[in-house]
Scaffold this active site. Structure first.
Site, PDB file in Angstrom:
ATOM      1  N   ASP A  50      24.928 -13.437 -15.839  1.00 63.60           N
ATOM      2  CA  ASP A  50      24.980 -14.758 -15.206  1.00 63.60           C
ATOM      3  C   ASP A  50      25.770 -15.747 -16.055  1.00 63.60           C
ATOM      4  OD1 ASP A  50      24.363 -16.713 -13.332  1.00 63.60           O
ATOM      5  OD2 ASP A  50      22.236 -16.212 -13.292  1.00 63.60           O
ATOM      6  N   ASP A 104      23.771 -18.272  -4.422  1.00 61.85           N
ATOM      7  CA  ASP A 104      22.333 -18.492  -4.581  1.00 61.85           C
ATOM      8  C   ASP A 104      21.701 -18.852  -3.239  1.00 61.85           C
ATOM      9  OD1 ASP A 104      21.958 -17.926  -7.218  1.00 61.85           O
ATOM     10  OD2 ASP A 104      22.097 -19.986  -7.936  1.00 61.85           O
TER      11      ASP A 104
END
Ligand code: GLA
Length: 726
Positions: free
Chosen positions: A478, A548
């Site tokens: 990430d 997301d």
């Protein structure tokens, strides 16, 4: 043969299966662009400058050669060409920024020339490269332009190497890897914009006379504007008309420029430049040093935007993506939306057990397993397991997870640090931070200075230690903020313009190290969702967390936009949200929306009733039926949700056209119940198909003529067809 060199006429021709690109050299000196388009016997190569008065020319060639209206192969600053340039160099001794690079020689290379430190496309047996060497006689700097040809995907890539053979320092002030002058104006520009949770929304606008650009100054390719873009003719559709696609194999700040000539009623020009730009990049080249630019790519088709997308898909699958580590793409159960930071060994083992029971392949343990990371305020940078949560350590924990019958994946965010961490307290000078200015926070974190080799080494050592003997099958890498106050304490003042680029070189170095350490693991890339959805990341990661946002209302737009430049195999799509999944219609819809790419689940299945979990088990089995089509089939868009009020339709077809998977999705209800004719133009016209989902027969000719799908009054409505040859 893809590269043809005609030294007598100084004519260089690049050929792909369906396109060709021709370069000439005017007066034996200036590389000019002559043709790029459909392959043909005698391409029109006769356009060149037209004098309109009030413009610069070289004394020797007079007004026959007007730099500002030529189609230049690689424009540089100070040459009388006032359009945006590909290269601006400043001579450290004279302070001047004029250069004049002229033709020196050309050669053909089997395969390609690698670019040190940055990812680039893999060559195969069909790949050939043209090297055009130019020289600036005053400084003696040499510029080698590379054109690498990937024939079967109709892609040509561009990059250059600049060698400072002078006795002065040279500073690269603007660096663009690709430059293309098209002798035409009035294109539409197709690009993909957005934000966190709103990535890559399609937009199509007429180009204006003057400059338009796409860019990132964020140190990441970003959610905001993707480096992929198309230039298309006004009449171009998905299936018909001229289209050019451009992309950049790089993950940091970038610049795509499209400049349309101002003159009307005569010479028309559109210049396209793709590269690092000038605001976030400078490079000091000392005498004897070389600089190699990252790689940019272009593809052309006269068969519409859909074909350019398929060219990109084929190219990325064949030449960019890492080898698939597993026979099947793992269907993951991810802990993030289920528990956020509240995880521990016991819970994760219970979660893994559920994953196995419902035929999912892998448990992915997301954020919250290390250091003091029980919220996003602390612990980032401290890469050792949280002993309260994993008292026995990672190794026995992972063994227990695997004993449940699933693979194991883990979340990391290497490039960042929380101020509240041992790492930051020990090394406050290891972050990007300009002297005299306070660093800015973002999700309570700072960006580590990856241009500093000590930082990269620290990360390698930390991961080597914490993952020693731990059997990891998958990393979710990430990156949850963008760069600010960019400055590296590891670089001298005169090299600070390089910090942003060197930072990304450090990131790539760590990616390569991780791949070497775990050659059989898969990396899923993520940056607050799809904030680094780019070719550079795809070189190391098999798939990317698309966004997301898993709400179908937004996901359909995000996924649709992503398919223009990138294969669906890269688009990680999860079925998420417990409450919606309790409603069978919504669960079904979420699953169908997710099947635009490799699927996964991201919700607390422990809370769900068995009946719902059994439906998920059926979904997993259903996905396996289509997996080959979704990951490796040719992809055709049918309805654009941006232009059709949220209605999105597409199909996949395999190579022998024996299977077609067609999906229609509608987020909003339609009281009018609109009818759409969906033409499956890739169906085999001489075959009969059976839709295995309804058992109805249909001929290939009928599919090509179009099947009618009617929208529904209800929201979140879908239709699917799985046409298989009889
Ligand atoms: C980012 C990612 C999420 C999750 C969190 C963890 O927001 O996009 O999927 O991994 O970080 O902090």
């Amino acid at each position: 043969m893809s590269v043809i060199i005609n030294k007598k006429d100084l004519r260089f021709t690049l050929k792909t299966d369906n396109t060709m690109y021709v370069i000439g050299v005017r007066y034996g000196k200036f590389p000019v662009h002559l043709y790029y388009g459909k392959k043909m016997k005698n391409p029109p190569v006769d356009y060149h400058s037209v004098s309109r008065g009030f413009e610069a020319y070289y004394e020797e060639y007079g007004e026959e050669f007007i730099p500002d209206s030529e189609t230049m192969e690689f424009p540089f600053f100070g040459s009388g060409d006032y359009r945006a340039v590909a290269l601006k160099l400043r001579n450290g001794k004279t302070g001047g920024d004029t250069t004049l690079f002229t033709y020196k020689n050309a050669k053909k290379i089997k395969g390609r020339v690698d670019i040190p430190g940055v990812p680039c496309a893999d060559a195969d047996e069909n790949t050939e490269t043209l090297e055009l060497a130019l020289v600036d006689e005053f400084s003696n700097c040499e510029l080698k332009l590379y054109y690498t040809v990937f024939p079967e995907s109709d892609v040509i890539s561009r990059y250059f190497v600049l060698e400072n053979n002078s006795d002065s320092e040279m500073s690269i002030e603007k660096c663009m890897s690709l430059s293309l002058d098209i002798p035409k104006a009035d294109f539409d520009m197709v690009s993909f914009y957005g934000a966190h949770c709103r990535e890559r929304k399609f937009q199509r606008q007429a180009t204006i006379r003057g400059m338009q650009s796409l860019y990132s100054r964020r140190g990441a390719s970003s959610h905001q504007l993707n480096p992929f873009m198309m230039l298309v003719d006004k009449k171009t559709t998905e299936e018909k008309g001229e289209a050019y696609g451009f992309n950049f194999c790089y993950s940091g700040s970038f610049l795509d420029e499209v400049e349309v000539s101002y003159y009307y009623g005569g010479v028309e020009r559109t210049r396209v430049l793709v590269g690092l730009g000038q605001e976030c990049f400078k490079w000091l080249l000392k005498p004897g040093e070389k600089f190699a630019s990252p790689e940019a790519i272009v593809s052309y088709s006269d068969k519409g935007m859909g074909q350019v997308s398929r060219n990109m898909h084929r190219f990325i699958r064949k030449h960019i993506l890492p080898k698939e580590p597993y026979a099947n793409r793992p269907i993951v159960l991810n802990s993030w939306e289920a528990f956020y930071f509240d995880i521990d060994a016991k819970l994760m083992v219970a979660f893994a057990k559920e994953a196995a029971k419902y035929d999912m392949d892998m448990l992915v343990m997301d954020d919250g397993w290390f250091g003091a990371r029980i919220t996003d305020n602390a612990g980032l940078g401290d890469w050792y397991e949280n002993k309260d949560r994993f008292p026995e350590g990672l190794k026995p924990f992972v063994e227990e997870v695997k004993a449940q019958g699933v693979k194991f994946g883990i979340w990391i965010e290497p490039e960042m640090v929380n101020p509240d961490s041992y790492l930051y307290r020990a090394h406050p000078d290891w972050i990007l931070q300009t002297p005299g200015y306070k660093p800015l926070l973002w999700r309570s974190q700072y960006v580590l200075d990856m241009a500093n080799p000590e930082v990269v080494q620290y990360l390698k050592d930390s991961f080597a230690k914490v993952f020693k003997d731990v059997s990891i099958d998958y990393f979710k890498w990430d990156m949850n903020r963008h760069l600010t106050t960019v400055y590296s304490n590891a670089l001298p003042p005169e090299r600070q313009g390089e910090a942003s680029y060197r930072h990304i070189l450090g990131v790539y170095e760590l990616f390569r190290w991780l791949r070497e350490q775990y050659p059989n693991a898969m990396i899923e890339n993520c940056s607050g969702g799809g904030g680094r959805y780019d070719l550079g990341m795809m070189k190391y990661s098999t798939q990317i967390w698309t966004s997301d946002n898993t709400d179908p209302k937004y996901r359909t737009y995000i996924q649709h936009g992503s398919t223009f430049g990138y294969p669906t195999a890269t688009m990680s799509c999860h079925v998420a949200h417990v409450e919606d999944c309790r409603n069978p219609r919504f669960l079904d819809y979420r699953f169908r929306v997710a099947m635009n790419g490799p699927i996964g689940y991201e919700l607390d299945v422990l809370q769900l009733e068995d009946s719902i979990k059994n439906t998920m088990k059926k979904q997993v089995a259903e996905f396996r039926c289509y997996e080959n089509l979704i990951l490796r089939g040719d992809f055709y868009r049918l309805l654009n949700p941006v232009e059709n009020g949220s209605r999105y339709a597409y199909y996949f077809v395999n190579e022998d056209k024996s299977q077609i998977l067609l999906t229609y999705l509608q987020n909003e209800g339609d009281p009018k119940r609109t009818k759409f004719k969906l033409k499956v133009s890739a169906a085999d016209k001489n075959s009969v198909y059976i839709d295995r989902l309804s058992d109805k027969k249909i001929t290939g000719a009928e599919l090509r003529a179009g099947i009618v799908v009617e929208s529904d009054t209800e929201e979140q409505y879908s239709k699917m067809f799985w046409f298989c040859k009889e």
